[in-house]
Design an enzyme around this catalytic site. Structure first.
Site, PDB file in Angstrom:
ATOM      1  CG  HIS A   1     127.246 -22.904  72.553  1.00 39.68           C
ATOM      2  ND1 HIS A   1     126.769 -22.701  74.011  1.00 39.68           N
ATOM      3  CD2 HIS A   1     125.990 -22.662  71.992  1.00 39.68           C
ATOM      4  CE1 HIS A   1     125.649 -22.175  74.005  1.00 39.68           C
ATOM      5  NE2 HIS A   1     125.251 -22.367  72.897  1.00 39.68           N
TER       6      HIS A   1
HETATM    7  P1  TYD Z   1     124.757 -24.055  78.356  1.00 41.16           P
HETATM    8  O1  TYD Z   1     124.902 -24.440  76.900  1.00 41.16           O
HETATM    9  O2  TYD Z   1     126.292 -24.154  79.068  1.00 41.16           O
HETATM   10  O3  TYD Z   1     123.968 -22.545  78.688  1.00 41.16           O
HETATM   11  P2  TYD Z   1     124.504 -21.243  77.918  1.00 41.16           P
HETATM   12  O4  TYD Z   1     124.298 -21.395  76.369  1.00 41.16           O
HETATM   13  O5  TYD Z   1     123.605 -20.317  78.405  1.00 41.16           O
HETATM   14  O6  TYD Z   1     125.919 -20.703  78.314  1.00 41.16           O
HETATM   15  O7  TYD Z   1     123.682 -24.693  79.255  1.00 41.16           O
HETATM   16  C1  TYD Z   1     123.853 -25.132  80.504  1.00 41.16           C
HETATM   17  C2  TYD Z   1     123.480 -26.385  81.160  1.00 41.16           C
HETATM   18  O8  TYD Z   1     122.097 -26.376  80.961  1.00 41.16           O
HETATM   19  C3  TYD Z   1     123.917 -27.545  80.273  1.00 41.16           C
HETATM   20  O9  TYD Z   1     124.184 -28.677  81.401  1.00 41.16           O
HETATM   21  C4  TYD Z   1     122.804 -28.060  79.561  1.00 41.16           C
HETATM   22  C5  TYD Z   1     121.621 -27.660  80.046  1.00 41.16           C
HETATM   23  N1  TYD Z   1     120.342 -27.079  79.113  1.00 41.16           N
HETATM   24  C6  TYD Z   1     119.391 -28.025  79.013  1.00 41.16           C
HETATM   25  O10 TYD Z   1     119.377 -29.138  79.759  1.00 41.16           O
HETATM   26  N2  TYD Z   1     118.413 -27.482  78.340  1.00 41.16           N
HETATM   27  C7  TYD Z   1     118.542 -26.257  77.626  1.00 41.16           C
HETATM   28  O11 TYD Z   1     117.489 -26.258  76.767  1.00 41.16           O
HETATM   29  C8  TYD Z   1     119.857 -25.674  77.793  1.00 41.16           C
HETATM   30  C9  TYD Z   1     119.832 -24.443  76.731  1.00 41.16           C
HETATM   31  C10 TYD Z   1     120.678 -26.004  78.515  1.00 41.16           C
END
Ligand code: TYD
Length: 144
Positions: A58
């Site tokens: 992302h």
């Molecule tokens: P995601 O963005 O997929 O993680 P990464 O960037 O590490 O691949 O996030 C995974 C899940 O966690 C998604 O449902 C959003 C949640 N999340 C939070 O609730 N708070 C946070 O600070 C972060 C980074 C993610």
């Protein structure tokens, strides 16, 4: 720091945090607006990442971030819509600064690695660009 969308990978860089060494081991520290160019609103960390798993995938519209391999190692692949660059993180006194408008993927996690992120915003899903084609359009149109 205000960075326009579509900014180049040149803004992404490794920060070398202070390291205080003595016979008891090493100590590093990070102060907002000093070693990193923003106020830290949130800290999160990835751990127990299975071998072969990929994280990220992302970009952010406004959020700034520093990623640190607190333990172990991993690759961070950055993409500004025109170019890609891979940073290998493997020491806890190095951080990778990522401005807004950069697509990131984290891969090749070693066992027991911990990826610490210091970020400039509280969690806000509307700041995410999670679709690569949407990211490319956003970069091209400078956020409009
Ligand atoms: P995601 O963005 O997929 O993680 P990464 O960037 O590490 O691949 O996030 C995974 C899940 O966690 C998604 O449902 C959003 C949640 N999340 C939070 O609730 N708070 C946070 O600070 C972060 C980074 C993610």
């Amino acid at each position: 720091m205000l960075v326009k969308p579509g900014s180049s990978l040149d803004i992404c860089h490794i920060v070398n945090f202070p390291k205080v060494t003595d016979y008891r081991g090493n100590l590093s520290f990070i102060e907002e607006n000093r070693q990193i160019p923003f106020q830290v609103k949130r800290v999160y960390y990835l751990y127990d990442v299975p071998s072969g798993a990929s994280r990220g995938g992302h970009a952010h519209k406004e959020l700034e971030q520093v990623v640190i391999a607190l333990s172990g190692s991993f690759d961070v692949i950055l993409d500004d819509g025109a170019n890609r660059r891979t940073f290998f993180l493997n020491r806890p006194h190095y951080g990778l600064y990522i401005p807004p408008g950069i697509w990131r993927e984290l891969e090749n996690f070693s066992s027991n690695s911990v990826a610490l992120s210091l970020v400039s915003q509280i969690y806000d899903e509307s700041d995410y660009l999670r679709d690569y084609d949407e990211f490319k359009r956003w970069v091209t149109n400078e956020g409009e």
